[in-house]
Scaffold this active site. Structure first.
Site, PDB file in Angstrom:
ATOM      1  N   SER A  89      -0.535   5.588   4.053  1.00  0.00           N
ATOM      2  CA  SER A  89      -0.515   6.820   4.864  1.00  0.00           C
ATOM      3  C   SER A  89      -1.001   7.889   4.202  1.00  0.00           C
ATOM      4  CB  SER A  89       1.081   6.903   4.912  1.00  0.00           C
ATOM      5  OG  SER A  89       1.632   6.967   3.725  1.00  0.00           O
ATOM      6  N   LYS A 122      -0.358  15.379  -1.098  1.00  0.00           N
ATOM      7  CA  LYS A 122       0.243  14.866  -0.012  1.00  0.00           C
ATOM      8  C   LYS A 122       1.297  15.507   0.646  1.00  0.00           C
ATOM      9  CE  LYS A 122       1.590  10.376   2.059  1.00  0.00           C
ATOM     10  NZ  LYS A 122       2.026   9.042   1.579  1.00  0.00           N
ATOM     11  N   SER A 151       0.342   2.718   0.298  1.00  0.00           N
ATOM     12  CA  SER A 151      -0.260   4.098   0.955  1.00  0.00           C
ATOM     13  C   SER A 151      -0.920   4.839  -0.104  1.00  0.00           C
ATOM     14  CB  SER A 151       1.008   4.969   1.287  1.00  0.00           C
ATOM     15  OG  SER A 151       1.312   4.480   2.696  1.00  0.00           O
TER      16      SER A 151
END
Ligand code: GLN
Length: 490
Positions: free
Chosen positions: A153, A78, A177
């Site tokens: 996210s 990420k 997330s």
């Protein structure tokens, strides 16, 4: 070896160690897959093919090393995690072009274990969102249906794993997330106990809530990833000094015909009430039924303050975000507004141009709840309710071994459906964010497709602090008993 990308991480590790597949072949297979699938999913913000192939060749030249548990395994990370020499933006314009000169602790651990970092996964800007639609750069689409969100996210991480672009990804979970995008994309996602994985090198959102964790295709893969990234780190003073268990070995602890015999699974009543879509309820109940047939005793428990969790979470998360994001001022990192007349204009313009709408909203609300005059009414009150929520979790976990509930009240929604009303999106986090307030570990396990949407549904298993080994073992037993979800037809 025909389709390398369809292997699990565990199967790939075996193939690499026994030289059936070379590190270069594995990396090349992923890069080819990325090229073929990116036009449909847009999961990645950056792919460094040259560095990945160079690393793979280096590994091949030295030969497989059994001491490196992820030797030659291609992964994505990420974009909230710092990667040495690789642009890291947290999907924000304000960090455009920022190239860290160090790796986040978890990234360094991956490299030391022999993993190959292919690139950086898209996300909501500064991890604020539930659909990866708040990224300043692009919108990621769900590999199962490109008209739908991958969740967020960590939507880029989940989509890259589900699309077969890599064998695992690292995400971060502040209020769901990791678990929610894993659920939406049919992956396994684990949010470890707060403190289990060092946050050193993670671009902070809500520091008392953030945890880094793996997204993978199987529970065993997840156990292998956690074993690599977990552990104490003196550079994060909230990192826990407690010993790391042998997570892959723990999976074998529950075996036989009734592997869950003697285990009590608690269903929090409040997670099965109104607002839960029928198709999600059906798939979760069938999986719970399966757990019962594997020997688990199912009991009902209560988390009475669940309905206060959303307000509590958003006050705390926004307060922490507003203070964490104060450091982005156009002076030290990333983007600086051009042609400014004085220092104040430099701050104002750099921040106005650099932050997206959702981030600005949260900075303002966060500053408001921390301001003198409102601090007691909002922030202090939220901190008190947070303690009550944590105590309720701890007392529910006295009545059972693990808690079990849906990850999300719905399956992946069509892109853009919550873009006009932020509150609507905040309400979607009802089943995930209280666990972050409590600091406890949770795992999302894909347990089926919704009858109406034909989209993946995740079941959430939640446990006591540092109970990851048990969580993984139970998830593994259930995964073995349930029919596989298959992979999206991309
Ligand atoms: N959707 C939640 C939020 O927007 C959680 C995000 C996260 O876990 N990073 O804050």
């Amino acid at each position: 070896m025909t389709d390398i990308c369809s292997l699990s991480l565990t199967a790939l590790c075996h193939a690499l160690q026994t030289k059936q597949v070379s590190a270069e072949e594995a990396a090349q297979a992923c890069l080819t897959r990325i090229e073929a699938t990116e036009p449909a999913v847009d999961a990645l913000l950056l792919v460094d093919a040259q560095a990945a192939l160079a690393h793979a060749r280096e590994l091949d030249a030295a030969g497989p090393d059994p001491a490196q548990p992820l030797w030659g395994v291609p992964v994505t990370v990420k974009d909230a995690l710092c990667t040495r020499g690789m642009v890291t933006t947290a999907a924000s314009r304000i960090l455009e072009g920022f190239t860290p000169f160090y790796d986040a602790f978890a990234v360094r651990r991956l490299r030391e274990a022999g993993a190959i970092i292919l690139g950086k996964a898209n996300m909501d800007e500064f991890a604020m969102g539930s659909g990866t639609e708040n990224s300043a750069y692009k919108k990621t689409r769900n590999p199962w249906d490109s008209t739908k969100t991958p969740g967020g996210s960590s939507g880029g991480s989940a989509a890259s794993v589900a699309a077969g672009q890599c064998f695992a990804s690292l995400g971060t979970d502040t209020g769901g997330s990791i678990r929610q995008p894993a659920s939406f994309c049919g992956c396994v996602g684990l949010k470890p106990t707060y403190g289990r994985v060092s946050r050193y090198g993670l671009i902070a959102y809500g520091s008392s809530l953030d945890q880094i964790g793996p997204l993978t295709r199987t529970v065993e893969d997840c156990a292998r990833m956690l074993a690599v990234i977990a552990g104490h780190d003196a550079r994060d003073n909230t990192s826990a000094p407690c010993p790391v268990e042998d997570y892959p070995a723990a999976l074998a602890a529950l075996s036989g015909d009734r592997p869950l015999q003697g285990l009590k699974l608690g269903l929090p009543r409040e997670f099965f009430g109104q607002g839960l879509a029928q198709e999600v309820r059906d798939v979760c109940e069938a999986a719970i039924q399966q757990a019962a047939s594997l020997g688990a005793e199912i009991v009902e428990v209560s988390l009475p303050h669940t309905d206060a969790a959303i307000a509590t979470y958003y006050i705390i998360a926004m307060a922490e975000a507003s203070s964490n994001l104060a450091r982005f001022d156009g002076v030290r990192y990333g983007r600086r507004a051009p042609d400014v007349k004085n220092l104040e204009e430099l701050y104002v313009l750099s921040r106005s141009q650099g932050f997206g709408q959702e981030v600005k909203r949260r900075i303002m609300l966060g500053a408001y709840v921390l301001s003198s005059g409102y601090y007691d009414a909002y922030y202090r009150k939220a901190a008190q309710v947070r303690r009550i929520i944590r105590d309720e979790y701890l007392s529910a976990l006295q009545q059972c071994d693990l808690l079990c509930a849906p990850v999300s009240p719905v399956t992946a929604w069509p892109l853009g459906s919550h873009s006009t009303d932020p509150l609507e999106a905040y309400l979607m986090d009802a089943y995930t964010l209280s666990l972050n307030l409590a600091g406890l570990p949770g795992l999302s396990l894909p347990v089926g497709l919704g009858a109406d949407s034909r989209m993946p549904v995740g079941l959430q298993l939640m446990g006591p602090a540092f109970g990851e080994a048990r969580l993984l073992a139970v998830a593994h037993a259930l995964e073995c008993a349930l029919p596989a979800l298959g992979s999206p037809a991309l």
